[in-house]
Design a protein around this motif. Structure first.
Motif, short mmCIF file in Angstrom:
data_model
loop_
_atom_site.label_atom_id
_atom_site.label_comp_id
_atom_site.label_asym_id
_atom_site.label_seq_id
_atom_site.Cartn_x
_atom_site.Cartn_y
_atom_site.Cartn_z
N THR A 5 -1.36 25.88 -7.90
CA THR A 5 -0.52 24.93 -7.17
C THR A 5 0.65 25.61 -6.48
N LYS A 6 1.06 26.76 -6.95
CA LYS A 6 2.20 27.46 -6.35
C LYS A 6 1.71 28.57 -5.44
N TYR A 29 -6.36 24.76 -0.25
CA TYR A 29 -7.14 24.38 -1.43
C TYR A 29 -8.35 23.59 -0.93
N GLY A 30 -9.52 23.90 -1.45
CA GLY A 30 -10.72 23.17 -1.05
C GLY A 30 -11.72 23.09 -2.20
N LYS A 114 -6.12 16.37 2.83
CA LYS A 114 -4.99 16.52 3.75
C LYS A 114 -3.67 16.68 3.00
N LYS A 115 -3.53 15.95 1.90
CA LYS A 115 -2.32 16.03 1.09
C LYS A 115 -2.73 16.10 -0.38
N ILE A 116 -2.01 16.92 -1.14
CA ILE A 116 -2.26 17.03 -2.56
C ILE A 116 -0.91 17.04 -3.27
N PRO A 120 2.73 20.99 -1.83
CA PRO A 120 3.30 20.53 -0.56
C PRO A 120 2.89 21.39 0.63
N TRP A 121 2.43 22.59 0.38
CA TRP A 121 2.03 23.49 1.45
C TRP A 121 0.68 23.11 2.06
N GLN A 122 -0.11 22.28 1.40
CA GLN A 122 -1.46 21.96 1.88
C GLN A 122 -1.44 21.29 3.26
#
Length: 140
Positions: A5-6, A29-30, A114-116, A120-122
């Motif tokens: 996540t980081k 992330y995918g 699109k958002k996770i 926040p970087w995604q």
């Protein structure tokens, strides 16, 4: 737990494994979905065949870092040379976008939310990845 996540953890992993890397804005992330065959054969348990990845668009290679179910890095990753990819398609969805990478040997479908929450970087990286020179060459 949940190291992916980081963005700092991802960069540390990339440096430790000498992965082709240009900038943190080309990281997403995918996941790959379960195949219809595994869903048919195993029902709901077929969803366990889904795989999570960190997708890195480097200068010369696409790298897929395999993640565990809890989001930790596994020691396996796949690198694919851009020379081996003959087509890239992109389909925009409401909640997820789909990247399809075609090589002579396989077709890789990576779904990227699109958002996770917690990443926040995604959402900002999604636009950067679409502007990556290799992706932009195929996707207009």
């Amino acid at each position: 737990m949940n190291q992916s996540t980081k963005i700092e953890n991802i960069i540390d992993y990339v440096k430790a494994h000498n992965i082709d890397f240009t900038h943190s804005k080309y990281v997403l992330y995918g996941r790959t979905d379960a195949s219809n065959t595994s869903l048919f054969l195993f029902g709901g348990l077929g969803a366990l065949s889904m795989k999570q990845y960190i997708m890195i668009l480097g200068e010369n290679y696409l790298t897929l870092i395999l993640l565990s179910m809890s989001g930790d890095f596994k020691e396996s990753f796949t690198t694919i040379s851009y020379d081996d990819i003959f087509d890239i398609s992109f389909k925009e969805g409401i909640l997820t976008n789909l990247f399809i990478f075609r090589t002579d040997h396989e077709k890789i479908k990576i779904r990227c939310n699109k958002k996770i929450m917690g990443m926040p970087w995604q959402s900002t990286n999604m636009q950067s990845c679409l502007a990556h020179p290799v992706i932009a060459k195929y996707v207009q």
